[in-house]
Write a protein that holds these residues in place. Structure first.
Motif, PDB file in Angstrom:
ATOM      1  N   GLY A  85      29.818  25.305   9.391  1.00 14.45           N
ATOM      2  CA  GLY A  85      29.507  25.167   7.973  1.00 14.45           C
ATOM      3  C   GLY A  85      30.773  25.251   7.154  1.00 14.45           C
ATOM      4  N   LEU A  86      30.783  24.517   6.078  1.00 15.96           N
ATOM      5  CA  LEU A  86      31.995  24.401   5.276  1.00 15.96           C
ATOM      6  C   LEU A  86      32.253  25.634   4.419  1.00 15.96           C
ATOM      7  CD1 LEU A  86      31.635  20.647   4.353  1.00 15.96           C
ATOM      8  CD2 LEU A  86      32.852  21.708   6.278  1.00 15.96           C
ATOM      9  N   ALA A  87      31.287  26.530   4.322  1.00 18.85           N
ATOM     10  CA  ALA A  87      31.477  27.763   3.570  1.00 18.85           C
ATOM     11  C   ALA A  87      32.485  28.682   4.248  1.00 18.85           C
ATOM     12  CB  ALA A  87      30.152  28.485   3.390  1.00 18.85           C
ATOM     13  N   SER A  88      32.781  28.432   5.520  1.00 21.22           N
ATOM     14  CA  SER A  88      33.741  29.274   6.230  1.00 21.22           C
ATOM     15  C   SER A  88      35.189  28.878   5.943  1.00 21.22           C
ATOM     16  CB  SER A  88      33.480  29.216   7.742  1.00 21.22           C
ATOM     17  OG  SER A  88      33.618  27.886   8.220  1.00 21.22           O
ATOM     18  N   ARG A  89      35.377  27.873   5.112  1.00 22.68           N
ATOM     19  CA  ARG A  89      36.723  27.437   4.717  1.00 22.68           C
ATOM     20  C   ARG A  89      37.443  28.594   4.023  1.00 22.68           C
ATOM     21  NH1 ARG A  89      36.490  22.350   0.817  1.00 22.68           N
ATOM     22  NH2 ARG A  89      34.408  23.191   0.968  1.00 22.68           N
ATOM     23  N   PRO A  90      38.744  28.801   4.331  1.00 18.90           N
ATOM     24  CA  PRO A  90      39.486  29.882   3.661  1.00 18.90           C
ATOM     25  C   PRO A  90      39.416  29.721   2.147  1.00 18.90           C
ATOM     26  CG  PRO A  90      40.773  28.975   5.477  1.00 18.90           C
ATOM     27  CD  PRO A  90      39.570  28.089   5.302  1.00 18.90           C
ATOM     28  N   GLU A  91      39.102  30.813   1.456  1.00 22.81           N
ATOM     29  CA  GLU A  91      38.857  30.774   0.021  1.00 22.81           C
ATOM     30  C   GLU A  91      40.018  30.189  -0.772  1.00 22.81           C
ATOM     31  OE1 GLU A  91      37.889  33.947  -3.462  1.00 22.81           O
ATOM     32  OE2 GLU A  91      36.859  34.217  -1.545  1.00 22.81           O
ATOM     33  N   GLU A  92      41.267  30.471  -0.355  1.00 17.98           N
ATOM     34  CA  GLU A  92      42.428  29.976  -1.095  1.00 17.98           C
ATOM     35  C   GLU A  92      42.595  28.459  -0.980  1.00 17.98           C
ATOM     36  OE1 GLU A  92      42.444  32.064   1.517  1.00 17.98           O
ATOM     37  OE2 GLU A  92      44.236  31.825   2.729  1.00 17.98           O
ATOM     38  N   PHE A  93      41.828  27.841  -0.070  1.00 16.53           N
ATOM     39  CA  PHE A  93      41.918  26.395   0.121  1.00 16.53           C
ATOM     40  C   PHE A  93      40.575  25.704  -0.112  1.00 16.53           C
ATOM     41  CE2 PHE A  93      45.208  28.199   2.975  1.00 16.53           C
ATOM     42  CZ  PHE A  93      46.315  27.719   2.283  1.00 16.53           C
ATOM     43  N   ILE A  94      39.749  26.282  -0.955  1.00 17.11           N
ATOM     44  CA  ILE A  94      38.400  25.775  -1.185  1.00 17.11           C
ATOM     45  C   ILE A  94      38.413  24.357  -1.767  1.00 17.11           C
ATOM     46  CG2 ILE A  94      37.983  26.656  -3.522  1.00 17.11           C
ATOM     47  CD1 ILE A  94      35.609  27.104  -0.547  1.00 17.11           C
ATOM     48  N   GLU A  95      39.510  23.972  -2.429  1.00 12.63           N
ATOM     49  CA  GLU A  95      39.585  22.635  -3.039  1.00 12.63           C
ATOM     50  C   GLU A  95      39.997  21.557  -2.033  1.00 12.63           C
ATOM     51  OE1 GLU A  95      43.794  23.706  -2.692  1.00 12.63           O
ATOM     52  OE2 GLU A  95      42.010  24.872  -3.154  1.00 12.63           O
ATOM     53  N   ARG A  96      40.409  21.953  -0.845  1.00 11.80           N
ATOM     54  CA  ARG A  96      40.843  20.978   0.163  1.00 11.80           C
ATOM     55  C   ARG A  96      39.639  20.287   0.788  1.00 11.80           C
ATOM     56  NH1 ARG A  96      46.594  20.589   1.026  1.00 11.80           N
ATOM     57  NH2 ARG A  96      47.419  22.282  -0.245  1.00 11.80           N
ATOM     58  N   PRO A  97      39.824  19.031   1.214  1.00  9.02           N
ATOM     59  CA  PRO A  97      38.707  18.319   1.829  1.00  9.02           C
ATOM     60  C   PRO A  97      38.232  19.010   3.111  1.00  9.02           C
ATOM     61  CG  PRO A  97      40.664  16.900   1.687  1.00  9.02           C
ATOM     62  CD  PRO A  97      41.036  18.239   1.149  1.00  9.02           C
ATOM     63  N   ALA A  98      36.930  18.957   3.330  1.00  7.46           N
ATOM     64  CA  ALA A  98      36.341  19.569   4.523  1.00  7.46           C
ATOM     65  C   ALA A  98      35.205  18.681   5.018  1.00  7.46           C
ATOM     66  CB  ALA A  98      35.832  20.972   4.208  1.00  7.46           C
ATOM     67  N   LEU A  99      35.159  18.519   6.324  1.00  5.98           N
ATOM     68  CA  LEU A  99      34.141  17.693   6.963  1.00  5.98           C
ATOM     69  C   LEU A  99      33.350  18.522   7.961  1.00  5.98           C
ATOM     70  CD1 LEU A  99      36.380  14.571   7.696  1.00  5.98           C
ATOM     71  CD2 LEU A  99      34.919  14.983   5.696  1.00  5.98           C
ATOM     72  N   GLN A 100      32.060  18.275   8.002  1.00  8.91           N
ATOM     73  CA  GLN A 100      31.176  18.974   8.935  1.00  8.91           C
ATOM     74  C   GLN A 100      31.186  18.259  10.283  1.00  8.91           C
ATOM     75  OE1 GLN A 100      29.183  21.813   8.184  1.00  8.91           O
ATOM     76  NE2 GLN A 100      28.795  21.818  10.370  1.00  8.91           N
ATOM     77  N   LYS A 101      31.329  19.030  11.377  1.00 13.98           N
ATOM     78  CA  LYS A 101      31.209  18.462  12.722  1.00 13.98           C
ATOM     79  C   LYS A 101      29.734  18.315  13.053  1.00 13.98           C
ATOM     80  CE  LYS A 101      35.042  21.128  14.588  1.00 13.98           C
ATOM     81  NZ  LYS A 101      35.347  22.095  15.632  1.00 13.98           N
ATOM     82  N   PRO A 102      29.348  17.300  13.759  1.00 14.12           N
ATOM     83  CA  PRO A 102      30.206  16.235  14.270  1.00 14.12           C
ATOM     84  C   PRO A 102      30.615  15.286  13.148  1.00 14.12           C
ATOM     85  CG  PRO A 102      27.929  15.800  14.873  1.00 14.12           C
ATOM     86  CD  PRO A 102      27.964  17.146  14.183  1.00 14.12           C
ATOM     87  N   VAL A 103      31.878  14.941  13.139  1.00 14.80           N
ATOM     88  CA  VAL A 103      32.459  14.080  12.108  1.00 14.80           C
ATOM     89  C   VAL A 103      32.227  12.623  12.499  1.00 14.80           C
ATOM     90  CG1 VAL A 103      34.617  13.412  10.983  1.00 14.80           C
ATOM     91  CG2 VAL A 103      34.243  15.798  11.619  1.00 14.80           C
ATOM     92  N   SER A 104      31.761  11.831  11.564  1.00 12.99           N
ATOM     93  CA  SER A 104      31.619  10.398  11.840  1.00 12.99           C
ATOM     94  C   SER A 104      32.972   9.721  11.606  1.00 12.99           C
ATOM     95  CB  SER A 104      30.553   9.764  10.952  1.00 12.99           C
ATOM     96  OG  SER A 104      31.034   9.572   9.640  1.00 12.99           O
ATOM     97  N   ILE A 105      33.222   8.681  12.361  1.00 14.82           N
ATOM     98  CA  ILE A 105      34.492   7.968  12.227  1.00 14.82           C
ATOM     99  C   ILE A 105      34.636   7.357  10.839  1.00 14.82           C
ATOM    100  CG2 ILE A 105      33.646   5.815  13.228  1.00 14.82           C
ATOM    101  CD1 ILE A 105      36.463   5.593  14.591  1.00 14.82           C
ATOM    102  N   SER A 106      33.540   6.900  10.246  1.00 18.27           N
ATOM    103  CA  SER A 106      33.635   6.286   8.916  1.00 18.27           C
ATOM    104  C   SER A 106      34.026   7.321   7.858  1.00 18.27           C
ATOM    105  CB  SER A 106      32.337   5.586   8.542  1.00 18.27           C
ATOM    106  OG  SER A 106      31.269   6.497   8.494  1.00 18.27           O
ATOM    107  N   ILE A 107      33.443   8.492   7.908  1.00 20.07           N
ATOM    108  CA  ILE A 107      33.776   9.551   6.939  1.00 20.07           C
ATOM    109  C   ILE A 107      35.213  10.032   7.160  1.00 20.07           C
ATOM    110  CG2 ILE A 107      33.227  11.903   6.172  1.00 20.07           C
ATOM    111  CD1 ILE A 107      31.216   9.800   5.236  1.00 20.07           C
ATOM    112  N   LEU A 108      35.618  10.193   8.412  1.00 18.84           N
ATOM    113  CA  LEU A 108      36.999  10.594   8.704  1.00 18.84           C
ATOM    114  C   LEU A 108      37.963   9.544   8.156  1.00 18.84           C
ATOM    115  CD1 LEU A 108      38.980  12.586  10.012  1.00 18.84           C
ATOM    116  CD2 LEU A 108      38.706  11.296  12.150  1.00 18.84           C
ATOM    117  N   GLY A 109      37.666   8.276   8.401  1.00 19.45           N
ATOM    118  CA  GLY A 109      38.518   7.205   7.903  1.00 19.45           C
ATOM    119  C   GLY A 109      38.606   7.189   6.388  1.00 19.45           C
ATOM    120  N   GLU A 110      37.473   7.353   5.718  1.00 16.78           N
ATOM    121  CA  GLU A 110      37.465   7.386   4.254  1.00 16.78           C
ATOM    122  C   GLU A 110      38.306   8.549   3.721  1.00 16.78           C
ATOM    123  OE1 GLU A 110      33.379   7.552   3.007  1.00 16.78           O
ATOM    124  OE2 GLU A 110      32.908   5.627   3.958  1.00 16.78           O
ATOM    125  N   THR A 111      38.195   9.692   4.374  1.00 16.00           N
ATOM    126  CA  THR A 111      38.930  10.875   3.925  1.00 16.00           C
ATOM    127  C   THR A 111      40.432  10.686   4.126  1.00 16.00           C
ATOM    128  OG1 THR A 111      37.002  12.221   4.489  1.00 16.00           O
ATOM    129  CG2 THR A 111      39.087  13.389   4.141  1.00 16.00           C
TER     130      THR A 111
END
Length: 130
Positions: A85-111
């Motif tokens: 879950g993306l809520a586990s992202r370090p708080e100081e980097f909450i604005e950075r992009p985050a993707l949920q696994k399993p990551v689709s190739i299209s979403i990874l490419g767009e990011t």
């Protein structure tokens, strides 16, 4: 695709790391460094030349925050990935992009392309000093 990016990949699960590396290459980018633990990732984050990092949030039960801090200090972009879950992202980097696994190739490419486009615009607006 906007251009080829060199990617630093940090993922502790070998099969997921291989899958992400394959996806990156299929998208026309290249993986220039990989790490499966925090210690190695910190060394590579300090020393490697790369355009974008892809960072699993949880590496063998440890937070990726120390690695993200190094990369942020260098002024380089990164993408978080997580199966917890993306809520586990370090708080100081909450604005950075985050993707949920399993990551689709299209979403990874767009990011990745969005990061490249943002970096290109920043480079274009920099004064040309000769």
């Amino acid at each position: 695709m906007l251009g080829q990016a060199s990617i630093f990949l940090v993922e502790d699960e070998v099969l997921i790391r291989m899958m992400l590396a394959d996806m990156v290459e299929e998208l026309g980018h290249r993986v220039v460094a990989e790490a499966c633990n925090i210690r190695d990732a910190q060394v590579l984050a300090e020393t490697m030349f790369f355009d974008i990092a892809i960072l699993d949030i949880n590496i063998a039960g440890s937070s990726i925050a120390p690695v993200a801090t190094i990369i942020a200090r260098r002024g380089l972009p990164f993408i978080f990935v997580s199966g917890y879950g993306l809520a586990s992202r370090p708080e100081e980097f909450i604005e950075r992009p985050a993707l949920q696994k399993p990551v689709s190739i299209s979403i990874l490419g767009e990011t990745i392309n969005a990061i490249i486009a943002t970096s290109s615009r920043a480079d274009d607006s920099s004064p040309n000093i000769q």
